[in-house]
Enzyme design. Structure first.
Site, PDB file in Angstrom:
ATOM      1  N   HIS A 270      42.943 -11.172  84.842  1.00  0.00           N
ATOM      2  CA  HIS A 270      43.941  -9.151  84.157  1.00  0.00           C
ATOM      3  C   HIS A 270      43.987  -9.384  82.988  1.00  0.00           C
ATOM      4  O   HIS A 270      43.376  -8.285  82.009  1.00  0.00           O
ATOM      5  CB  HIS A 270      45.768  -9.762  84.214  1.00  0.00           C
ATOM      6  CG  HIS A 270      46.146  -8.494  83.157  1.00  0.00           C
ATOM      7  ND1 HIS A 270      46.846  -8.760  82.339  1.00  0.00           N
ATOM      8  CD2 HIS A 270      46.387  -7.674  83.543  1.00  0.00           C
ATOM      9  CE1 HIS A 270      47.666  -7.895  81.367  1.00  0.00           C
ATOM     10  NE2 HIS A 270      47.599  -6.308  82.891  1.00  0.00           N
TER      11      HIS A 270
ATOM     12  N   GLU B 266      40.003  -7.369  82.963  1.00  0.00           N
ATOM     13  CA  GLU B 266      40.733  -6.359  83.254  1.00  0.00           C
ATOM     14  C   GLU B 266      41.138  -5.344  82.282  1.00  0.00           C
ATOM     15  O   GLU B 266      40.286  -4.231  82.446  1.00  0.00           O
ATOM     16  CB  GLU B 266      42.004  -6.223  83.919  1.00  0.00           C
ATOM     17  CG  GLU B 266      42.265  -4.946  84.890  1.00  0.00           C
ATOM     18  CD  GLU B 266      44.027  -4.797  85.089  1.00  0.00           C
ATOM     19  OE1 GLU B 266      44.026  -3.813  84.214  1.00  0.00           O
ATOM     20  OE2 GLU B 266      44.530  -5.699  85.523  1.00  0.00           O
ATOM     21  N   HIS B 267      40.939  -5.572  81.286  1.00  0.00           N
ATOM     22  CA  HIS B 267      41.035  -5.203  79.809  1.00  0.00           C
ATOM     23  C   HIS B 267      40.419  -4.970  78.706  1.00  0.00           C
ATOM     24  O   HIS B 267      39.698  -3.765  78.555  1.00  0.00           O
ATOM     25  CB  HIS B 267      42.673  -6.109  78.903  1.00  0.00           C
ATOM     26  CG  HIS B 267      44.133  -5.453  79.652  1.00  0.00           C
ATOM     27  ND1 HIS B 267      44.995  -4.694  78.448  1.00  0.00           N
ATOM     28  CD2 HIS B 267      45.007  -5.876  80.294  1.00  0.00           C
ATOM     29  CE1 HIS B 267      46.350  -4.676  79.260  1.00  0.00           C
ATOM     30  NE2 HIS B 267      46.292  -4.910  80.348  1.00  0.00           N
TER      31      HIS B 267
ATOM     32  N   GLU C 178      52.202  -6.775  76.495  1.00  0.00           N
ATOM     33  CA  GLU C 178      53.135  -6.738  78.092  1.00  0.00           C
ATOM     34  C   GLU C 178      53.605  -7.739  78.896  1.00  0.00           C
ATOM     35  O   GLU C 178      54.939  -7.418  79.657  1.00  0.00           O
ATOM     36  CB  GLU C 178      51.353  -6.249  78.915  1.00  0.00           C
ATOM     37  CG  GLU C 178      52.094  -5.711  80.025  1.00  0.00           C
ATOM     38  CD  GLU C 178      50.364  -5.409  81.248  1.00  0.00           C
ATOM     39  OE1 GLU C 178      50.706  -5.533  81.879  1.00  0.00           O
ATOM     40  OE2 GLU C 178      49.028  -5.344  80.610  1.00  0.00           O
TER      41      GLU C 178
END
Length: 450
Positions: free
Chosen positions: A47, A50-51, A127
């Site tokens: 993840h 992904e950023h 997040e």
């Protein structure tokens, strides 16, 4: 529609589907690595990547990437799941070359600038705080923790505050170097696309002599690990989740289970929705959902309700599942569920992005694209007896029961009569949220189905 496939010498697989009359082109790169492929200290690395891949490449800054895609009216996004990470773009047909070039650049040449790593670290930490504060998300994560314990499938794909805070740039770049090699990637395209053009873009992906395919270990058979799990949170609602062990993605019962889930809590006519919301008014959001992986799966029923009604809602969920085990399903329920699933499959492929995502998911998970008609034929072959059998197989087992919310408190007495409920879309809205496990992170914060 024409599906074409080319396997390049680098190991990259390229699959395209031309959609006659399409006015858009969608491109995606599916990576066969996700949250379950991370060691514990790197939980959340997929993840994080992904950023970071959207923050800049060797040729473009993050701002230039955003400007290039918005200048043609397109979109560029990604999501992280437990068994894959996907990057994709959708653009008008005339801008196909722009979208394809951007996607290839993002996936093959990330800059990993130190300042970008630190800024995105803060974004992901926020997040994580948000996910912790949202009771519906948290209870669904808690359910899979209860089901699978310390197994990677039981972890949140975002990682944890501790792992994200401690993850260094070199570790993230090393994860990219180990896993983001052509043999681990699938490049897909659909809509107004040219196969030769996509293959040419795929040839830009650098061949690497190093790299590895993740070795996966299935969860223990004796599930759930925890029978009950409760988190106290100062929330207005109590969030209840009941989770059963499910089946793997290639299990012969998968079509029957889809029908079973649709009847249990998959739609407006489902038993859970009708009993808990429509008949008793105990919840606004109530549903059931499935997760299927290469070697495991889950069935989850969820409801958000007032704290004093949480016990009643939990019991209704258990009773509804027990009723399906004991008595099977009616002919009308079976007909409606089959009709919905077939219709939804067809409607879900009306735009190039949906067609592209289907290609990526199939090739990444199965190694090939399963023809839609073949899938629909298997769905139509499901009988009421098949649905009852899979309910007996899965829902008869003792589930894990999880809750997130405040301690019970007395419900305040209503001083005035409630206003008459006016019919309309707002009062009939079906508020369904998918189970966590796939996160669309860096470009919008939405969540994809687990």
């Amino acid at each position: 529609m024409t599906i074409e496939r080319t396997d390049l010498p680098s190991g990259l697989t390229v699959v395209t589907e031309d959609v006659p009359g399409a006015r858009s082109a969608s491109f995606g790169c599916w990576v066969r690595v996700g949250g379950r492929d991370e060691v514990a200290e790197l939980a959340g690395a997929s993840h994080f990547l992904e950023h970071l891949l959207f923050k800049g490449t060797e040729e473009r800054s993050g701002r230039e990437i955003s400007e290039a895609i918005e200048a043609v009216g397109g979109e560029l996004n990604a999501h992280t799941a437990h068994e894959h990470t996907a990057f994709y773009t959708r653009v008008p047909a005339a801008a196909a070359a722009v979208g394809l070039d951007l996607l290839a650049d993002v996936v093959t040449s990330p800059a990993f600038d130190e300042d970008d790593v630190e800024s995105e670290r803060q974004v992901i930490l926020e997040e994580l705080h948000l996910a912790e504060d949202e009771g519906d998300d948290r209870v669904l994560s808690l359910a899979h923790e209860a089901l699978w314990g310390d197994h990677p499938l039981g972890r949140e794909v975002l990682g944890s505050l501790e792992t994200i805070d401690a993850m260094e740039r070199e570790a993230i770049a090393g994860f990219f170097d180990r896993h983001y090699h052509p043999a681990n990637l699938v490049l897909v395209a659909a809509g107004a696309v040219d196969h030769a053009q996509v293959v040419a873009a795929g040839e830009r992906f650098p061949a690497r002599t190093i790299g590895e395919r993740p070795a996966r270990v299935a969860p223990a058979v004796a599930t759930p690990v925890q029978r009950t799990a409760l988190l106290r949170r100062p929330l207005e609602q109590a969030h209840v989740a009941v989770v059963w062990d499910g089946i793997a993605a290639d299990d012969p019962d998968r079509y029957a289970l889809s029908v079973c889930n649709q009847i249990l809590g998959g739609g407006l006519s489902s038993r859970l929705f009708q009993e808990i919301r429509e008949e008793r008014g105990l919840a606004y959001s109530v549903f059931s959902s499935l997760a299927s992986y290469s070697d495991a799966g889950s069935v989850v029923a969820y409801a958000g309700t007032s704290p004093e009604r949480a016990t009643e809602v939990r019991e209704l969920i258990l009773e509804t599942a027990a009723g399906m085990v004991a008595g099977g399903v009616t002919e009308r329920e079976w007909e409606v569920a089959l009709g919905y699933l077939e219709g939804a499959s067809l409607l879900g492929l009306e735009d190039s992005g949906s067609v592209m995502a289907r290609l990526g998911n199939h090739v990444c998970a199965k190694g090939e694209v399963i023809p839609l008609e073949k899938q629909l034929a298997k769905l139509r072959a499901v009988t009421r007896a098949d649905v009852h059998a899979v309910a007996e197989r899965l829902l008869a087992a003792e589930p894990a029961v999880c809750g997130v919310g405040p301690p019970h408190r007395p419900r305040p007495r209503r001083l005035t009569a409630p206003a008459a409920r006016r019919p309309g879309v707002a009062t009939r809205r079906w508020c369904r949220r998918a189970a966590p496990g796939a996160r669309r992170g860096g470009r919008g914060g939405e969540r994809s189905p687990r």
